[in-house]
Design a protein around this motif. Structure first.
Motif, short mmCIF file in Angstrom:
data_model
loop_
_atom_site.label_atom_id
_atom_site.label_comp_id
_atom_site.label_asym_id
_atom_site.label_seq_id
_atom_site.Cartn_x
_atom_site.Cartn_y
_atom_site.Cartn_z
N LEU A 1 0.82 -1.21 0.00
CA LEU A 1 0.00 0.00 0.00
C LEU A 1 0.86 1.27 0.00
CD1 LEU A 1 -2.52 -1.20 2.75
CD2 LEU A 1 -2.79 -1.36 0.27
N PHE A 2 0.43 2.24 -0.78
CA PHE A 2 1.13 3.53 -0.84
C PHE A 2 0.11 4.66 -0.84
CE2 PHE A 2 3.97 0.47 -2.83
CZ PHE A 2 5.16 0.75 -2.19
N CYS B 1 1.80 -2.12 -9.76
CA CYS B 1 3.25 -2.20 -10.03
C CYS B 1 3.74 -3.60 -9.65
CB CYS B 1 3.88 -1.11 -9.18
SG CYS B 1 5.59 -1.29 -8.84
N ILE C 1 0.16 -1.06 -5.16
CA ILE C 1 -0.93 -0.23 -5.69
C ILE C 1 -0.44 1.22 -5.70
CG2 ILE C 1 -2.10 -0.08 -3.42
CD1 ILE C 1 -4.76 0.08 -5.04
N ILE C 2 -0.62 1.87 -6.85
CA ILE C 2 -0.11 3.24 -7.04
C ILE C 2 -1.31 4.17 -7.24
CG2 ILE C 2 1.45 4.68 -8.42
CD1 ILE C 2 2.92 2.36 -7.11
N PRO C 3 -1.79 4.76 -6.15
CA PRO C 3 -2.92 5.70 -6.27
C PRO C 3 -2.50 6.97 -7.02
CG PRO C 3 -2.56 5.03 -3.98
CD PRO C 3 -1.36 4.61 -4.76
N PRO C 4 -3.47 7.82 -7.36
CA PRO C 4 -3.13 9.10 -7.99
C PRO C 4 -2.04 9.85 -7.20
CG PRO C 4 -5.48 8.78 -8.06
CD PRO C 4 -4.92 7.66 -7.23
N ILE C 5 -1.13 10.46 -7.91
CA ILE C 5 0.08 11.03 -7.28
C ILE C 5 -0.02 12.55 -7.17
CG2 ILE C 5 1.55 9.15 -8.02
CD1 ILE C 5 2.49 11.00 -10.32
N ASP D 1 9.18 -6.35 -9.83
CA ASP D 1 10.41 -5.79 -10.41
C ASP D 1 10.24 -4.31 -10.80
OD1 ASP D 1 8.67 -6.30 -12.45
OD2 ASP D 1 10.10 -7.37 -13.72
N ASN D 2 9.30 -3.67 -10.14
CA ASN D 2 9.12 -2.22 -10.24
C ASN D 2 8.79 -1.70 -11.65
OD1 ASN D 2 9.72 -1.88 -7.46
ND2 ASN D 2 11.89 -2.18 -7.95
N ASN D 3 7.85 -2.40 -12.27
CA ASN D 3 7.31 -1.92 -13.53
C ASN D 3 5.81 -1.72 -13.37
OD1 ASN D 3 9.57 -1.90 -15.42
ND2 ASN D 3 9.63 -4.11 -15.02
N ILE D 4 5.32 -0.64 -13.96
CA ILE D 4 3.86 -0.45 -13.96
C ILE D 4 3.27 -1.50 -14.90
CG2 ILE D 4 1.99 1.13 -14.57
CD1 ILE D 4 3.51 2.11 -12.17
N ILE D 5 2.21 -2.17 -14.44
CA ILE D 5 1.66 -3.27 -15.22
C ILE D 5 0.26 -2.94 -15.74
CG2 ILE D 5 3.07 -5.16 -14.36
CD1 ILE D 5 1.17 -5.62 -12.12
N ASN D 6 -0.03 -3.45 -16.93
CA ASN D 6 -1.32 -3.19 -17.57
C ASN D 6 -2.42 -4.05 -16.98
OD1 ASN D 6 -0.51 -1.29 -19.55
ND2 ASN D 6 0.46 -2.95 -20.69
#
Lengths: 89, 150
Positions: free
Chosen positions: A7-8, A61, A82-86, A64-69
């Motif tokens: 979680l982020f 993500c 999980i990468i919420p709006p930044i 291996d630290n890649n954003i995934i489709n």
């Protein structure tokens, strides 16, 4: 399969820990995993609309630290972020 | 020439003096140091501090990519770039980000500095939780990450 969802940002409010754990029965794509997360939040936070909105607007993500489709296939135990709006800087 | 770092505020400090030393070590004549600090009012609320969260690996990766783009897109070939961003709680007026750049000419330095901060805002996975004078706090809404650029 065990998926550890790291979680982020705003998603940290989903738990007192830094992650959520999911046991999924079959291989699935990220778009289906997103639904699993929404179902979990719906069940545990009584349909908290803000939480659900966060998940809908997030990307994921890989280990291996890649954003995934959305069509990325989860085929083994793994960590997913999980990468919420930044809004930093 | 690139330096990037996420500063965990509980273990380390962010210092302009380190950015100055880095820039001085380059041989370029035009330099700019940008300091981002916590401001007192946001959307009519009195802010006393911000907790920054980051996905460190993705953030550092985005910094590298932005740096490469300044060569490929902006055609600024000779440069020194220093980027540090904090993680954790910072109070009012304290520094959250330092971007220091040095180039041969001032035009390039201004363009480079502006490009870097604007791209970080758009695509580096950093989040802010604002803390207010009334003791409430909230995560800022932000913008969905632009996937194709990471």
């Amino acid at each position: 399969m065990k998926i550890k969802l790291e979680l982020f940002g705003a998603s940290r409010d989903f738990s007192n820990k830094e992650f959520l754990e999911f046991n999924i029965k079959q291989k699935m794509e990220i778009k289906d995993f997103r639904k699993e997360v929404i179902n979990y939040l719906d069940k545990n936070f009584k349909g908290n609309e803000n939480f659900i909105k966060i998940v809908k607007n997030s990307v994921f993500c890989s280990e291996d630290n890649n954003i995934i489709n959305d069509d990325f296939k989860i085929i083994k135990d793994q960590k997913i972020g999980i990468i919420p709006p930044i809004g930093g800087g | 020439m690139l330096h990037t770092k996420i500063i965990d505020i509980e273990k380390d400090k962010i210092k302009t003096s380190i950015a100055e030393a880095f820039i001085k070590s380059s041989s370029y004549g035009a330099s700019i140091i940008f300091n981002g600090t916590v401001r007192n009012i946001n959307e009519n609320k009195e802010v006393v501090g911000i907790t920054y969260d980051s996905h460190d690996e993705l953030v550092l990766k985005s910094f590298d990519e932005i740096y490469k783009e300044t060569t490929e897109k902006l055609k600024i070939m000779e440069k020194a770039v220093f980027i540090e961003h904090i993680k954790g709680y910072v109070g009012l007026g304290e520094t959250s980000i330092i971007i220091a750049v040095a180039c041969k000419h001032r035009d390039e330095a201004y363009v480079l500095s502006r490009y870097i901060i604007e791209e970080i805002k758009k695509r580096s996975p950093i989040w802010k939780k604002e803390h207010y004078k009334n003791e409430q706090s909230e995560w800022l809404k932000g913008n969905p990450i632009q996937h194709e650029k990471i």
